[in-house]
Design a protein around this motif. Structure first.
Motif, PDB file in Angstrom:
ATOM      1  N   GLU A 199       0.872  -1.177   0.000  1.00 49.32           N
ATOM      2  CA  GLU A 199       0.000   0.000   0.000  1.00 49.32           C
ATOM      3  C   GLU A 199       0.905   1.222   0.000  1.00 49.32           C
ATOM      4  O   GLU A 199       1.402   1.658   1.033  1.00 49.32           O
ATOM      5  N   THR A 200       1.143   1.792  -1.184  1.00 49.69           N
ATOM      6  CA  THR A 200       2.173   2.811  -1.354  1.00 49.69           C
ATOM      7  C   THR A 200       1.833   4.141  -0.699  1.00 49.69           C
ATOM      8  O   THR A 200       2.716   5.003  -0.561  1.00 49.69           O
ATOM      9  N   SER A 201       0.575   4.348  -0.268  1.00 49.52           N
ATOM     10  CA  SER A 201       0.216   5.586   0.417  1.00 49.52           C
ATOM     11  C   SER A 201       0.673   5.581   1.872  1.00 49.52           C
ATOM     12  O   SER A 201       0.604   6.609   2.550  1.00 49.52           O
ATOM     13  N   PHE A 202       1.143   4.443   2.345  1.00 43.64           N
ATOM     14  CA  PHE A 202       1.584   4.295   3.735  1.00 43.64           C
ATOM     15  C   PHE A 202       3.092   4.502   3.815  1.00 43.64           C
ATOM     16  O   PHE A 202       3.861   3.925   3.039  1.00 43.64           O
ATOM     17  N   GLY A 203       3.523   5.333   4.786  1.00 42.95           N
ATOM     18  CA  GLY A 203       4.953   5.543   4.959  1.00 42.95           C
ATOM     19  C   GLY A 203       5.607   6.024   3.685  1.00 42.95           C
ATOM     20  O   GLY A 203       5.117   6.936   3.008  1.00 42.95           O
ATOM     21  N   SER A 204       6.723   5.398   3.334  1.00 43.02           N
ATOM     22  CA  SER A 204       7.418   5.680   2.084  1.00 43.02           C
ATOM     23  C   SER A 204       7.258   4.476   1.171  1.00 43.02           C
ATOM     24  O   SER A 204       7.900   3.438   1.382  1.00 43.02           O
ATOM     25  N   GLN A 205       6.329   4.571   0.230  1.00 48.26           N
ATOM     26  CA  GLN A 205       6.052   3.485  -0.716  1.00 48.26           C
ATOM     27  C   GLN A 205       5.666   2.191  -0.012  1.00 48.26           C
ATOM     28  O   GLN A 205       6.039   1.095  -0.426  1.00 48.26           O
ATOM     29  N   GLY A 206       4.915   2.335   1.098  1.00 47.49           N
ATOM     30  CA  GLY A 206       4.397   1.162   1.798  1.00 47.49           C
ATOM     31  C   GLY A 206       5.186   0.744   3.009  1.00 47.49           C
ATOM     32  O   GLY A 206       4.791  -0.200   3.703  1.00 47.49           O
ATOM     33  N   ILE A 207       6.296   1.414   3.287  1.00 48.34           N
ATOM     34  CA  ILE A 207       7.182   1.013   4.383  1.00 48.34           C
ATOM     35  C   ILE A 207       7.470   2.199   5.297  1.00 48.34           C
ATOM     36  O   ILE A 207       7.771   3.300   4.829  1.00 48.34           O
ATOM     37  N   SER A 208       7.371   1.974   6.601  1.00 47.72           N
ATOM     38  CA  SER A 208       7.744   2.963   7.607  1.00 47.72           C
ATOM     39  C   SER A 208       8.932   2.403   8.384  1.00 47.72           C
ATOM     40  O   SER A 208       8.832   1.378   9.041  1.00 47.72           O
ATOM     41  N   SER A 209      10.061   3.085   8.296  1.00 47.58           N
ATOM     42  CA  SER A 209      11.299   2.584   8.897  1.00 47.58           C
ATOM     43  C   SER A 209      11.855   3.610   9.872  1.00 47.58           C
ATOM     44  O   SER A 209      11.999   4.787   9.535  1.00 47.58           O
ATOM     45  N   LEU A 210      12.183   3.174  11.073  1.00 46.67           N
ATOM     46  CA  LEU A 210      12.753   4.034  12.110  1.00 46.67           C
ATOM     47  C   LEU A 210      14.085   3.433  12.555  1.00 46.67           C
ATOM     48  O   LEU A 210      14.125   2.332  13.111  1.00 46.67           O
ATOM     49  N   THR A 211      15.179   4.157  12.298  1.00 46.87           N
ATOM     50  CA  THR A 211      16.490   3.699  12.746  1.00 46.87           C
ATOM     51  C   THR A 211      16.607   3.920  14.249  1.00 46.87           C
ATOM     52  O   THR A 211      16.516   5.052  14.728  1.00 46.87           O
ATOM     53  N   LEU A 212      16.826   2.850  14.991  1.00 42.76           N
ATOM     54  CA  LEU A 212      16.931   2.937  16.443  1.00 42.76           C
ATOM     55  C   LEU A 212      18.358   3.178  16.889  1.00 42.76           C
ATOM     56  O   LEU A 212      18.610   3.925  17.841  1.00 42.76           O
ATOM     57  N   ILE A 213      19.306   2.541  16.223  1.00 43.72           N
ATOM     58  CA  ILE A 213      20.695   2.707  16.641  1.00 43.72           C
ATOM     59  C   ILE A 213      21.617   2.230  15.529  1.00 43.72           C
ATOM     60  O   ILE A 213      21.290   1.311  14.777  1.00 43.72           O
ATOM     61  N   ILE A 214      22.745   2.900  15.427  1.00 44.11           N
ATOM     62  CA  ILE A 214      23.849   2.424  14.588  1.00 44.11           C
ATOM     63  C   ILE A 214      25.049   2.311  15.508  1.00 44.11           C
ATOM     64  O   ILE A 214      25.567   3.314  16.005  1.00 44.11           O
ATOM     65  N   GLY A 263       1.717   5.716   9.224  1.00 44.39           N
ATOM     66  CA  GLY A 263       3.038   5.143   9.435  1.00 44.39           C
ATOM     67  C   GLY A 263       4.043   6.085  10.061  1.00 44.39           C
ATOM     68  O   GLY A 263       5.159   5.661  10.403  1.00 44.39           O
ATOM     69  N   ALA A 264       3.658   7.355  10.238  1.00 45.94           N
ATOM     70  CA  ALA A 264       4.562   8.314  10.874  1.00 45.94           C
ATOM     71  C   ALA A 264       4.608   8.072  12.379  1.00 45.94           C
ATOM     72  O   ALA A 264       3.679   7.525  12.970  1.00 45.94           O
ATOM     73  N   ILE A 265       5.715   8.472  13.003  1.00 50.86           N
ATOM     74  CA  ILE A 265       5.858   8.367  14.450  1.00 50.86           C
ATOM     75  C   ILE A 265       5.016   9.442  15.124  1.00 50.86           C
ATOM     76  O   ILE A 265       5.032  10.610  14.714  1.00 50.86           O
ATOM     77  N   ASP A 266       4.262   9.080  16.154  1.00 52.10           N
ATOM     78  CA  ASP A 266       3.449  10.024  16.914  1.00 52.10           C
ATOM     79  C   ASP A 266       4.358  10.734  17.919  1.00 52.10           C
ATOM     80  O   ASP A 266       4.631  10.217  19.005  1.00 52.10           O
ATOM     81  N   LYS A 267       4.835  11.917  17.566  1.00 57.71           N
ATOM     82  CA  LYS A 267       5.821  12.630  18.383  1.00 57.71           C
ATOM     83  C   LYS A 267       5.256  13.118  19.707  1.00 57.71           C
ATOM     84  O   LYS A 267       6.018  13.555  20.581  1.00 57.71           O
ATOM     85  N   SER A 268       3.919  13.065  19.893  1.00 51.53           N
ATOM     86  CA  SER A 268       3.327  13.485  21.163  1.00 51.53           C
ATOM     87  C   SER A 268       3.461  12.410  22.244  1.00 51.53           C
ATOM     88  O   SER A 268       3.121  12.639  23.400  1.00 51.53           O
ATOM     89  N   PHE A 269       3.955  11.245  21.867  1.00 46.95           N
ATOM     90  CA  PHE A 269       4.100  10.113  22.782  1.00 46.95           C
ATOM     91  C   PHE A 269       5.522  10.042  23.295  1.00 46.95           C
ATOM     92  O   PHE A 269       6.495  10.022  22.519  1.00 46.95           O
ATOM     93  N   GLY A 270       5.675  10.020  24.635  1.00 45.52           N
ATOM     94  CA  GLY A 270       7.009   9.901  25.223  1.00 45.52           C
ATOM     95  C   GLY A 270       7.928  11.014  24.786  1.00 45.52           C
ATOM     96  O   GLY A 270       7.553  12.185  24.745  1.00 45.52           O
ATOM     97  N   VAL A 271       9.141  10.646  24.398  1.00 47.53           N
ATOM     98  CA  VAL A 271      10.125  11.590  23.887  1.00 47.53           C
ATOM     99  C   VAL A 271      10.295  11.336  22.399  1.00 47.53           C
ATOM    100  O   VAL A 271      10.914  10.346  21.996  1.00 47.53           O
ATOM    101  N   GLY A 272       9.697  12.192  21.594  1.00 50.04           N
ATOM    102  CA  GLY A 272       9.793  12.029  20.153  1.00 50.04           C
ATOM    103  C   GLY A 272       9.119  10.785  19.632  1.00 50.04           C
ATOM    104  O   GLY A 272       9.496  10.261  18.588  1.00 50.04           O
ATOM    105  N   GLY A 273       8.105  10.301  20.361  1.00 49.86           N
ATOM    106  CA  GLY A 273       7.369   9.114  19.940  1.00 49.86           C
ATOM    107  C   GLY A 273       7.846   7.821  20.545  1.00 49.86           C
ATOM    108  O   GLY A 273       7.312   6.755  20.237  1.00 49.86           O
TER     109      GLY A 273
END
Length: 299
Positions: A199-214, A263-273
């Motif tokens: 479903e390409t309308s979700f996130g970026s072309q169907g995918i929502s990706s959040l980098t937690l740590i490198i 698919g976006a992070i809800d920034k109102s939750f906790g610290v930055g979502g």
């Protein structure tokens, strides 16, 4: 190894009328998952080892009394062969009775790449060949590299079927880059239409990706992101990270992430979502998060 189930009465005693003296054998299992519906019907999924690199995926269906449903597969057991290694992590039954299986697949064994895996079966246990490509979807989140020492581990942790028939899966992309001595860990949602296309309308072309740590060095081993719907189009994800993956080398944290419908992070939750469940504890907690629940009051 065998898997099984048991039931108990409301008073906590074993229900001896269920199966054989309160216990019901399900199937020989390597590992997998199971679900019990509100009507007492139970489904379980596991893998069956075949000559490398093929793998068998087995689904069992049992009635509320613990007996196998002989109308499902062959006497209650459905076996499907896949050309590459598959490991099931989650199972969901759609309102129309179709069965979704999520986990990971190695589409190019024996290389070190693992992709999101999502398959759908008909109510009778047969593979639904109209879903995805011949019945399943393999989604590469962390592209494989040409270095045989690298490893990418993308695995589905949860499946949610929305009211409109779309399918939301959550999981983790854990990529180890030997050439750079780094590990990249991402929490990933992917949304599919009912036919298995993104479903390409979700996130970026169907995918929502959040980098937690490198991280510098190898810290492979995060648990798959588990996801729960909390209504109003929002979702809560939970993931366990290994020691040192979230800023403190002395903690093994578990975190919660809240998502919006798109698919976006809800920034109102906790610290930055994001909420780190181990922050503020008087000791260095090492938390392993396998699953969680959302109460009716939202807690």
């Amino acid at each position: 190894v065998s898997s099984g189930q048991m039931t108990s009465n409301q008073n906590g005693k074993v229900d001896r009328t269920f199966g054989t003296y309160g216990f019901a054998h399900m199937m020989p299992s390597r590992r997998g998952n199971a679900i019990v519906l509100g009507n007492g019907i139970a489904f379980a999924v596991t893998t069956t080892i075949l000559p490398f690199p093929a793998i068998g995926l087995s689904i069992s269906k049992q009635l509320a009394d613990g007996s196998f449903d002989t109308g499902f597969g062959q006497n209650g057991l459905s076996n499907t062969t896949f050309p590459r290694y598959v490991d099931p992590q989650s199972i969901v039954v759609q309102p129309d009775g179709k069965i979704l299986i999520g986990g990971y697949i190695n589409p190019s064994a024996p290389t070190n790449g693992w992709d999101y895996f999502l398959a759908r079966f008909l109510p009778n246990g047969q593979l639904d060949t109209l879903f995805g490509s011949g019945g399943f979807v393999a989604l590469d989140i962390a592209p494989d590299t040409n270095d045989p020492a690298d490893f990418s581990y993308d695995t589905v942790g949860s499946i949610i079927v929305n009211d409109d028939g779309t399918i939301l899966v959550s999981g983790t992309s854990d990529q180890r880059l030997a050439s750079q001595s780094k590990t990249c860990v991402k929490a990933v949602l992917a949304k599919f239409r009912s036919d298995g296309t993104l479903e390409t309308s979700f996130g970026s072309q169907g995918i929502s990706s959040l980098t937690l740590i490198i991280n510098e060095g190898f810290t492979f081993g995060s648990s798959p992101l588990r996801l729960k719907s909390i209504g109003n189009g929002k979702y809560i994800g939970g993931i366990g990270l290994i020691r040192g993956q979230f800023g403190d080398p002395n903690r093994q944290p578990a975190i919660l992430i809240r998502y919006l419908e798109n698919g976006a992070i809800d920034k109102s939750f906790g610290v930055g979502g994001i909420v780190d469940l181990t922050v503020g504890s008087p000791v260095n907690l090492n938390v392993i998060l396998y699953d969680f629940a959302v109460l009716m009051d939202g807690k």
